[in-house]
Design a protein around this motif. Structure first.
Motif, short mmCIF file in Angstrom:
data_model
loop_
_atom_site.label_atom_id
_atom_site.label_comp_id
_atom_site.label_asym_id
_atom_site.label_seq_id
_atom_site.Cartn_x
_atom_site.Cartn_y
_atom_site.Cartn_z
N ASP A 51 -6.87 -12.89 2.26
CA ASP A 51 -6.49 -11.69 1.50
C ASP A 51 -7.08 -11.76 0.09
O ASP A 51 -7.23 -12.85 -0.48
CB ASP A 51 -4.96 -11.59 1.38
CG ASP A 51 -4.32 -11.00 2.63
OD1 ASP A 51 -5.06 -10.68 3.58
OD2 ASP A 51 -3.08 -10.88 2.64
N ASP A 108 0.53 -11.88 -3.78
CA ASP A 108 1.71 -11.11 -4.19
C ASP A 108 2.41 -11.72 -5.38
O ASP A 108 2.59 -12.94 -5.47
CB ASP A 108 2.68 -10.99 -3.01
CG ASP A 108 2.12 -10.09 -1.91
OD1 ASP A 108 1.53 -9.04 -2.26
OD2 ASP A 108 2.25 -10.45 -0.73
N ARG A 113 -2.76 -5.48 -9.71
CA ARG A 113 -2.98 -4.21 -9.00
C ARG A 113 -1.74 -3.76 -8.26
O ARG A 113 -0.90 -4.58 -7.86
CB ARG A 113 -4.11 -4.38 -7.99
CG ARG A 113 -5.42 -4.83 -8.62
CD ARG A 113 -6.49 -4.81 -7.58
NE ARG A 113 -7.72 -5.42 -8.04
CZ ARG A 113 -8.78 -5.58 -7.25
NH1 ARG A 113 -8.73 -5.19 -6.00
NH2 ARG A 113 -9.86 -6.13 -7.74
N ARG A 145 0.69 -2.21 -5.19
CA ARG A 145 0.80 -2.38 -3.74
C ARG A 145 0.68 -1.00 -3.12
O ARG A 145 1.45 -0.08 -3.46
CB ARG A 145 2.15 -3.00 -3.37
CG ARG A 145 2.37 -4.36 -4.03
CD ARG A 145 3.57 -5.05 -3.44
NE ARG A 145 3.30 -5.45 -2.08
CZ ARG A 145 4.20 -5.48 -1.12
NH1 ARG A 145 5.43 -5.10 -1.35
NH2 ARG A 145 3.87 -5.86 0.10
N SER A 146 -0.26 -0.85 -2.20
CA SER A 146 -0.54 0.50 -1.69
C SER A 146 0.63 1.07 -0.90
O SER A 146 0.89 2.27 -0.94
CB SER A 146 -1.81 0.50 -0.86
OG SER A 146 -1.71 -0.43 0.19
N TRP A 168 3.85 0.67 -1.36
CA TRP A 168 4.87 1.14 -2.29
C TRP A 168 4.40 2.44 -2.97
O TRP A 168 5.17 3.37 -3.17
CB TRP A 168 5.11 0.06 -3.34
CG TRP A 168 6.49 -0.02 -3.87
CD1 TRP A 168 7.61 0.59 -3.38
CD2 TRP A 168 6.91 -0.79 -5.01
NE1 TRP A 168 8.70 0.26 -4.14
CE2 TRP A 168 8.30 -0.58 -5.14
CE3 TRP A 168 6.24 -1.61 -5.90
CZ2 TRP A 168 9.03 -1.18 -6.16
CZ3 TRP A 168 6.97 -2.21 -6.91
CH2 TRP A 168 8.35 -2.00 -7.04
N THR A 175 3.47 2.68 -8.97
CA THR A 175 2.14 2.14 -9.21
C THR A 175 2.16 1.26 -10.45
O THR A 175 3.18 1.11 -11.12
CB THR A 175 1.11 3.29 -9.34
OG1 THR A 175 -0.20 2.73 -9.36
CG2 THR A 175 1.34 4.13 -10.57
N LYS A 198 8.51 -8.26 -4.01
CA LYS A 198 7.07 -8.16 -4.31
C LYS A 198 6.83 -6.87 -5.08
O LYS A 198 7.24 -5.79 -4.64
CB LYS A 198 6.26 -8.11 -3.01
CG LYS A 198 6.31 -9.37 -2.20
CD LYS A 198 5.53 -9.15 -0.91
CE LYS A 198 5.76 -10.27 0.06
NZ LYS A 198 5.12 -9.99 1.36
N ALA A 247 3.63 -6.35 -7.06
CA ALA A 247 2.22 -6.09 -7.32
C ALA A 247 1.42 -7.20 -6.68
O ALA A 247 1.99 -8.14 -6.10
CB ALA A 247 1.94 -6.04 -8.82
N GLN A 248 0.12 -7.08 -6.75
CA GLN A 248 -0.72 -8.19 -6.26
C GLN A 248 -1.75 -8.54 -7.32
O GLN A 248 -2.13 -7.69 -8.14
CB GLN A 248 -1.38 -7.83 -4.94
CG GLN A 248 -2.11 -6.52 -4.95
CD GLN A 248 -2.47 -6.07 -3.56
OE1 GLN A 248 -2.76 -6.89 -2.69
NE2 GLN A 248 -2.47 -4.77 -3.33
#
Ligand SMILES: O=c1ccn([C@H]2C[C@H](O)[C@@H](COP(=O)(O)OP(=O)(O)OP(=O)(O)O)O2)c(=O)[nH]1
Ligand SMILES: [Mg+2]
Length: 154
Positions: free
Chosen positions: A22, A26, A60, A62-63, A65, A72, A107, A109-110
């Protein structure tokens, strides 16, 4: 790449890749909080990092969410400089219509490790002409995109 992480809070968790390979690891919240619609908040992760020179960490959204609740990262991608030793925080923005409660350990964001190229900024009188020239901000046309993916649009 080895990146040293210091836990500033015993409840903090190290960034974790959900799957091998990946891009994003996270990040989790170390405190609980609630973000009202159209509000934003710096959410602490309880960790600090030592990133090798020539690299940065990018924070960045998490898409999932974003798609489901409109949450965002306000300053995405957040820039964590190599020399920063303070706590990494995630500036979350709630663009949805409902308040969003964030639990400790959730979690939020990443984080992506990315290489940095340093520019040497040199002043000149003229720039080499190009095909695009100074055209920008929609100069090549604006189109409306049909939504056939089931995305929420209003
Ligand atoms: O999402 C983010 C963005 C930044 N930071 C931390 C690490 C980064 O190195 C520091 C400064 O961030 P940035 O350069 O984006 O903010 P600035 O407003 O330019 O502050 P500064 O004047 O300290 O550079 O804040 C985070 O923890 N999370
Ligand atoms: Mg800065």
């Amino acid at each position: 790449m080895r990146i040293k992480i210091q836990r500033l809070n015993p409840e903090a968790k190290l960034p974790q890749y959900a799957h091998p390979g990946d891009s994003g690891a996270d990040l989790v919240a170390v405190t609980e909080c609630t973000i009202q619609p159209m509000q934003w908040l710096a959410v602490p992760t309880g960790i600090a990092a030592e990133v090798p020179p020539g690299f940065e960490l990018q924070v960045r959204p998490r898409s999932g969410w974003a798609l489901k609740q409109g949450v965002t990262v306000l300053n995405s991608p957040g820039t964590v400089d190599a020399g920063y030793r303070g706590e990494i925080k995630v500036i979350l923005l709630n663009l949805g219509s409902e308040a969003v409660a964030i639990a400790r350990g959730q979690k939020i964001a990443q984080m992506v490790v990315a290489p940095v190229v340093w520019g040497q900024f040199e002043e000149v009188d003229h720039l080499t002409p190009s095909q695009r020239g100074s055209g920008g901000f929609g100069s090549t046309g604006l189109t409306s995109v049909e939504d056939d993916m089931g995305n929420p649009q209003s």
